[in-house]
Design a protein around this motif. Structure first.
Motif, PDB file in Angstrom:
ATOM      1  N   SER B  45      58.837  20.772  37.760  1.00 45.63           N
ATOM      2  CA  SER B  45      58.366  20.657  39.239  1.00 45.63           C
ATOM      3  C   SER B  45      56.751  20.499  39.282  1.00 45.63           C
ATOM      4  CB  SER B  45      58.434  22.317  39.387  1.00 45.63           C
ATOM      5  OG  SER B  45      59.581  22.608  39.533  1.00 45.63           O
ATOM      6  N   GLU B  87      60.718  22.770  45.524  1.00 45.85           N
ATOM      7  CA  GLU B  87      61.680  23.753  44.866  1.00 45.85           C
ATOM      8  C   GLU B  87      61.668  24.917  45.747  1.00 45.85           C
ATOM      9  OE1 GLU B  87      60.278  24.840  40.799  1.00 45.85           O
ATOM     10  OE2 GLU B  87      62.400  25.579  40.523  1.00 45.85           O
ATOM     11  N   ASP B 160      63.463  18.489  44.271  1.00 41.60           N
ATOM     12  CA  ASP B 160      63.172  19.644  43.160  1.00 41.60           C
ATOM     13  C   ASP B 160      64.489  20.638  43.235  1.00 41.60           C
ATOM     14  OD1 ASP B 160      62.670  21.185  41.027  1.00 41.60           O
ATOM     15  OD2 ASP B 160      60.432  21.296  41.772  1.00 41.60           O
ATOM     16  N   GLU B 161      65.525  20.351  42.331  1.00 42.41           N
ATOM     17  CA  GLU B 161      66.567  21.414  42.156  1.00 42.41           C
ATOM     18  C   GLU B 161      67.309  21.759  43.413  1.00 42.41           C
ATOM     19  OE1 GLU B 161      66.888  24.386  39.406  1.00 42.41           O
ATOM     20  OE2 GLU B 161      64.817  24.034  38.503  1.00 42.41           O
TER      21      GLU B 161
HETATM   22 MG   LIG Z   1      61.003  24.032  38.411  1.00 39.06          MG
END
Ligand SMILES: [Mg+2]
Ligand SMILES: Nc1ncnc2c1ncn2[C@@H]1O[C@H](COP(=O)(O)OP(=O)(O)OP(=O)(O)O)[C@@H](O)[C@H]1O
Lengths: 342, 241
Positions: B45, B87, B160-161
């Motif tokens: 991140s 995220e 992000d994810e």
């Molecule tokens: Mg992360």
């Protein structure tokens, strides 16, 4: 993409959730009702209620800029009161120039004079706000202690400048003819100026709400209060947005200063900083960064202080602080806690 | 590989007193999906935030399409053509879904064709257009976050994810949507812990550990080599849910 998997529920805003959100809206009516019961005499109650609304709305005008400035950039501006004072003095000066209009029996001339005074003071305090932000606030982004110190410094400088320009004494401000005196409504004596202040305050609140809900700048401000980083990641310069908000907030404080000066009929260099106590109480009650909360908080403070001045003058000021404490015990972050990402 | 879209060379990033990125070298080729893998706390991140300009690199070079962007303010990086899905999704919960989309459309009006493509990709965007984004479920918020990032054509999307905290069925749906996005000429840099999603989408992969990239190569190669996965990430223990 499989509908069934995604379709399930707009996480149903439960009844409890809605009530949570709506509950603060009931506070002002509840307070008014409690006031009616305590005061018992409907005519007195109506007089005090209108006075309370007028006072609350003027405080709201002054507080709105402060709360958005805090919400957007986490900036604590103890100098906000300077704009109130400067606004009041500029407004007074314009009204003095226009004495021919204010002493004229024609309502339209009176209103024109007040609006010119308001415009002038908003222009001056707006520009002053711009300078204040660039010179005093910008270098201390992100440092609360420094913000408190330098903005208080700015306040002192502004007050001294008022002394230099307008002299050290309190100045009497005469209301224009048609805003003097009272009208009788349902046996209650209601000052005309208070009705005027309520009208201006409501128009401003509705206007502000419209801007925040239905214009791109307004959406950006609300988005920025929640998550400034994301606003930047979408390509908007939040510093510029903040500068605009700061200017508008300062101009509104100036407008509040004119209104308050006409309400009290006396202005002093420190009137702004005196009012900041109430303004901060209102901002804290509402939830730092929340315009709706600020509005409700201002009405509560206005109503309560007027009722208490009548019921128990000795504890009038303390009562607003008690109100704040009570609200914070119920909702530690204020009526409408602002959701912050991170 | 000729002229990559994004290159990080020796990038260091500090957060306060902490030295988080310790010389990240990362290459994102033009087109397709580059995956960034790594354990929790590896610095994935932080790498995306540094690319986006939300954190200033203290050392090293970030080059986007040939231009140096390290240290450039975030709005300028965004306008250079990089979109970001953080995220935490960064959805504005107080605004409606439609208003969220409106702010993402920096050019002003929506491109109607593109908007209907996005609504087909993520049906909840259409269904809940008028609803406050805060009332959406986690999966729906994730869709909104991705939809915002692609409402206007971008050269590079940092995600992000996107599978974080989502139910398996929604992860599958999200994978399919990103797969379709991949067919456009947008490049995606995808941070993902869900190995199934990563290997389904990824063309190339970089693996981070302790603030550095410790492996870079083809996704197919890593997918096919359980030993390598084990060595780089201890994957066999945690990820195959
Ligand atoms: Mg992360
Ligand atoms: N604001 C911060 N202050 C201090 N340390 C931080 C901060 N943000 C991240 N870190 C640290 O930096 C390291 C890398 O964090 P980062 O969020 O980039 O990891 P990640 O690879 O994205 O992990 P995850 O898979 O858990 O999301 C971690 O050790 C984390 O504790």
């Amino acid at each position: 993409m499989s509908e069934t998997a995604i379709r399930p529920k707009l996480v149903a805003a439960s009844a409890g959730d809605r009530l949570r959100k709506a509950a603060p809206l009931l506070l002002a009516p509840v307070m008014a009702l409690a006031g009616l019961i305590a005061i018992a005499d409907p005519a007195t109650w109506l007089t005090l209620t209108v006075a309370g609304l007028a006072m609350g709305l003027m405080i709201f005008i002054m507080a709105s800029g402060l709360t958005v400035v805090f919400g957007l950039m986490d900036v604590i501006n103890f100098g906000h009161g300077a704009f109130v004072s400067v606004g009041a003095f500029v407004g007074f000066t314009v009204l003095a120039w226009l004495a021919g209009w204010t002493e004229n029996p024609a309502v339209i001339m009176n209103l024109a004079a007040v609006f010119l005074a308001i415009l002038a003071s908003m222009a001056v305090t707006g520009v002053l706000g711009l300078a204040f932000e660039r010179v005093i606030v910008a270098p201390v982004y992100g440092h609360h202690l420094k913000q408190i110190l330098v903005t208080m410094g700015g306040l002192i400088v502004a007050q001294q400048l008022i002394h230099v320009v307008w002299g050290p004494d309190a100045i009497h401000v005469a209301r224009p003819q048609s805003l003097r005196g009272s009208v009788i409504v349902f046996d209650a004596v209601i000052e005309k100026y208070r009705l005027f202040a309520v009208a201006i305050g409501l128009v401003l609140f509705l206007g502000m709400r419209h801007v925040l809900r239905s214009t791109k700048v307004g959406l950006l401000v609300r988005a920025g209060v929640e998550n400034g980083e994301m606003v930047e990641a979408l390509g908007y310069r939040i510093r510029r947005l903040f500068l605009v908000v700061f200017m508008v907030g300062s101009a509104l404080a100036g407008l509040g200063g004119v209104m308050w000066g006409l309400y009290n009929e006396t202005i002093t260099a420190h009137m702004g900083s005196d009012l900041m106590v109430l303004v901060f109480i209102v901002v804290i009650i509402g939830g730092l960064g929340s315009i709706e909360g600020c509005f409700i908080g201002a009405l509560l403070v206005g109503l309560l202080s007027n009722y208490m001045t009548f019921l128990a003058p000795k504890v009038a000021l303390v009562s607003t602080i008690a109100l704040m404490v009570g609200v914070l015990m119920w909702r530690p972050e204020g009526l409408y806690p602002v959701v912050k990402a991170k | 590989m000729a002229d990559p879209l994004l290159t990080l060379s020796g990038v260091h990033t500090h957060i306060g007193p902490y030295h988080i990125l310790q010389g990240v070298d990362l290459v994102v080729p033009r087109g397709g999906v580059s995956v960034l893998l790594g354990r929790n706390g590896a610095g994935k991140s932080t790498t995306l935030r540094t690319i986006m300009g939300l954190l200033k690199p203290s050392r090293g070079e970030i080059r986007f399409d040939g231009r140096l962007i390290g240290g450039t303010p975030t709005p300028a990086i965004s306008r250079a053509g990089i979109a970001y899905v953080p995220e935490n999704m960064g959805v504005f919960s107080d605004l409606t879904v439609g208003e969220n989309m409106q702010l993402a459309a920096t050019q002003g009006a929506f491109d109607a064709t593109r908007l209907s493509w996005i609504k087909a990709l993520f049906p909840p965007i259409a269904t809940f257009w008028e609803k406050p984004a805060g009332t959406l479920s986690g999966g729906q918020k994730q869709m909104l976050a991705v939809a915002r990032a692609i409402i206007e054509p971008r050269r590079l999307i940092l995600i992000d994810e996107p599978s974080k905290g989502l139910a398996p069925a929604i992860v599958t749906a999200m994978t399919r949507a990103l797969g379709e996005l991949k067919e456009t000429d947008t490049t995606i840099l995808l941070v993902e812990q869900n190995f199934a999603m990563a290997s389904a989408l990824g063309d190339t992969v970089s693996v981070m550990d302790d603030g550095r990239v410790v492996h870079a190569g083809d996704m197919a190669e890593l997918s096919g080599d359980a030993g390598m996965q084990e060595r780089l990430m201890g994957l066999s223990l945690e990820v195959h849910q």
